[in-house]
Scaffold this active site. Sequence first.
Site, PDB file in Angstrom:
ATOM      1  N   ASP A  11      -3.844  -8.066   0.975  1.00  0.00           N
ATOM      2  CA  ASP A  11      -3.643  -8.746  -0.303  1.00  0.00           C
ATOM      3  C   ASP A  11      -4.985  -8.872  -1.005  1.00  0.00           C
ATOM      4  O   ASP A  11      -6.023  -8.482  -0.460  1.00  0.00           O
ATOM      5  CB  ASP A  11      -3.009 -10.126  -0.081  1.00  0.00           C
ATOM      6  CG  ASP A  11      -2.107 -10.545  -1.240  1.00  0.00           C
ATOM      7  OD1 ASP A  11      -2.437 -10.250  -2.407  1.00  0.00           O
ATOM      8  OD2 ASP A  11      -1.076 -11.180  -0.976  1.00  0.00           O
ATOM      9  N   GLY A  37      -7.744  -6.182  -0.677  1.00  0.00           N
ATOM     10  CA  GLY A  37      -7.663  -5.022  -1.557  1.00  0.00           C
ATOM     11  C   GLY A  37      -6.509  -5.165  -2.519  1.00  0.00           C
ATOM     12  O   GLY A  37      -5.830  -6.196  -2.571  1.00  0.00           O
ATOM     13  N   PHE A  39      -2.978  -3.109  -4.001  1.00  0.00           N
ATOM     14  CA  PHE A  39      -2.080  -1.990  -3.734  1.00  0.00           C
ATOM     15  C   PHE A  39      -1.992  -1.016  -4.901  1.00  0.00           C
ATOM     16  O   PHE A  39      -1.210  -0.089  -4.880  1.00  0.00           O
ATOM     17  CB  PHE A  39      -0.690  -2.439  -3.283  1.00  0.00           C
ATOM     18  CG  PHE A  39      -0.082  -3.597  -4.007  1.00  0.00           C
ATOM     19  CD1 PHE A  39       0.403  -4.678  -3.295  1.00  0.00           C
ATOM     20  CD2 PHE A  39       0.039  -3.625  -5.390  1.00  0.00           C
ATOM     21  CE1 PHE A  39       0.987  -5.755  -3.951  1.00  0.00           C
ATOM     22  CE2 PHE A  39       0.626  -4.694  -6.043  1.00  0.00           C
ATOM     23  CZ  PHE A  39       1.096  -5.768  -5.307  1.00  0.00           C
ATOM     24  N   HIS A  57       9.604  -6.766  -8.087  1.00  0.00           N
ATOM     25  CA  HIS A  57      10.248  -7.338  -9.275  1.00  0.00           C
ATOM     26  C   HIS A  57       9.230  -7.914 -10.259  1.00  0.00           C
ATOM     27  O   HIS A  57       9.577  -8.183 -11.407  1.00  0.00           O
ATOM     28  CB  HIS A  57      11.312  -8.372  -8.888  1.00  0.00           C
ATOM     29  CG  HIS A  57      10.784  -9.728  -8.550  1.00  0.00           C
ATOM     30  ND1 HIS A  57      11.516 -10.858  -8.775  1.00  0.00           N
ATOM     31  CD2 HIS A  57       9.622 -10.140  -7.992  1.00  0.00           C
ATOM     32  CE1 HIS A  57      10.815 -11.917  -8.382  1.00  0.00           C
ATOM     33  NE2 HIS A  57       9.670 -11.496  -7.901  1.00  0.00           N
TER      34      HIS A  57
END
Length: 147
Positions: A11, A37, A39, A57
Amino acid sequence: AYPSCRGILFDLPHVSEGARAHLEAAGLSHRMELVAGSFFEPVVPAAEAYLLKHILHDWDDASATSILRQLHHAAPPGARLIVVEMVMPDGGEPSRTALMDLSMLVLADGRERTGREYEELLASTGWALERITPAQSGVSLLVARKR
């Protein structure tokens, strides 16, 4: 129950660092690696399975596609992806998922998706949807495998 299992919490730096004390208090720090990090960057660690809970979402299709491609690139052959999200009914009937869809559009530029939309999104990024399992809590577990 499975003391040999290990995990990676990947995360943003402030989230990873904030989790450290919770893992230590739970006695799990020896089983968890914290990796900071994003994504959206090619720094996602390789793993046998990935769990995304209430992540996709938050994003429009282009951003969700980017996330899924980064995971696919990092994943070894046969890796699994488990997505925990609300799934919109295909028929468009009223549901609390439709209300969440409106909220995501207004607040985060994201959206809820139907099972078919998830299947297409996953397929376009190299993941094959294997099953969707609804949970009593209103979310579903979408399980995919790297093609």
